[in-house]
Scaffold this motif. Structure first.
Motif, short mmCIF file in Angstrom:
data_model
loop_
_atom_site.label_atom_id
_atom_site.label_comp_id
_atom_site.label_asym_id
_atom_site.label_seq_id
_atom_site.Cartn_x
_atom_site.Cartn_y
_atom_site.Cartn_z
N PRO A 136 0.82 -1.22 0.00
CA PRO A 136 0.00 0.00 0.00
C PRO A 136 0.86 1.27 0.00
O PRO A 136 0.50 2.26 -0.64
CB PRO A 136 -0.83 -0.12 1.28
CG PRO A 136 -0.91 -1.60 1.52
CD PRO A 136 0.41 -2.15 1.06
N GLY A 137 2.00 1.24 0.69
CA GLY A 137 2.89 2.41 0.71
C GLY A 137 3.48 2.71 -0.65
O GLY A 137 3.58 3.88 -1.05
N ALA B 13 0.69 4.14 -2.83
CA ALA B 13 0.42 5.54 -2.45
C ALA B 13 1.52 6.46 -2.97
O ALA B 13 1.24 7.58 -3.43
CB ALA B 13 0.31 5.65 -0.94
N GLN C 244 0.97 6.93 -6.68
CA GLN C 244 -0.20 7.79 -6.87
C GLN C 244 0.13 9.25 -6.55
O GLN C 244 -0.38 10.17 -7.21
CB GLN C 244 -1.38 7.29 -6.04
CG GLN C 244 -1.95 5.99 -6.58
CD GLN C 244 -2.98 5.35 -5.66
OE1 GLN C 244 -2.92 5.49 -4.44
NE2 GLN C 244 -3.92 4.63 -6.27
N ALA C 245 1.00 9.48 -5.56
CA ALA C 245 1.40 10.85 -5.22
C ALA C 245 2.20 11.48 -6.38
O ALA C 245 2.00 12.65 -6.71
CB ALA C 245 2.22 10.87 -3.94
#
Length: 137
Positions: A39-40, A43, A46-47
């Motif tokens: 998940p990190g 993310a 996505q950032a």
């Protein structure tokens, strides 16, 4: 809402230390993540996408641009697939030429069967291609 992805995206990922992770994207902004990503990591990608300006152009040399594009997982997969197919074609042609040079008038099926039984590299490539083919969907 998605936005398009410009030519600078691979370099932005590289700058963020995310190049080489198992994900890919389409030019119209769809991100596709491998289930192995945390998940990190998702993310973080996505950032980078959120901050991405699709109109920005890379401020790096042409060779660095080529290397970054080739490092993208979808491009690496396409290159590996093309190389496997090319090597299989060459190995098959070599086996067929050997058969002809020995006076055999074999069909392609016979050449394939002989190569599978006698050419370890051909067999390895063929088995890899046969295993990968259904996974492409």
């Amino acid at each position: 809402m998605t936005k398009s992805i410009g030519t600078n995206f691979p370099f932005e990922l590289k700058q963020a230390g995310l190049a080489g992770l198992p994900f890919s994207w389409t030019h119209d902004g769809e991100l596709m993540f491998d289930e192995a990503m945390t998940p990190g990591q998702i993310a973080a990608v996505q950032a980078v996408y959120t901050d991405h300006d699709p109109t920005a152009t890379p401020e790096i040399s042409a060779i660095e641009q080529i290397r970054a594009i080739e490092a993208a997982p979808n491009v690496q997969d396409a290159m590996a697939r093309a190389l496997r197919r090319d090597l299989l074609t060459r190995a098959f042609a070599f086996a067929k030429a050997r058969a002809v040079s020995k006076g055999y008038d074999w069909t392609d099926v016979q050449v394939h069967a002989w190569a599978m039984a006698n050419d370890k590299d051909y067999k390895t490539l063929r088995e890899a291609e046969d295993a990968i083919k259904p996974l492409r969907g």
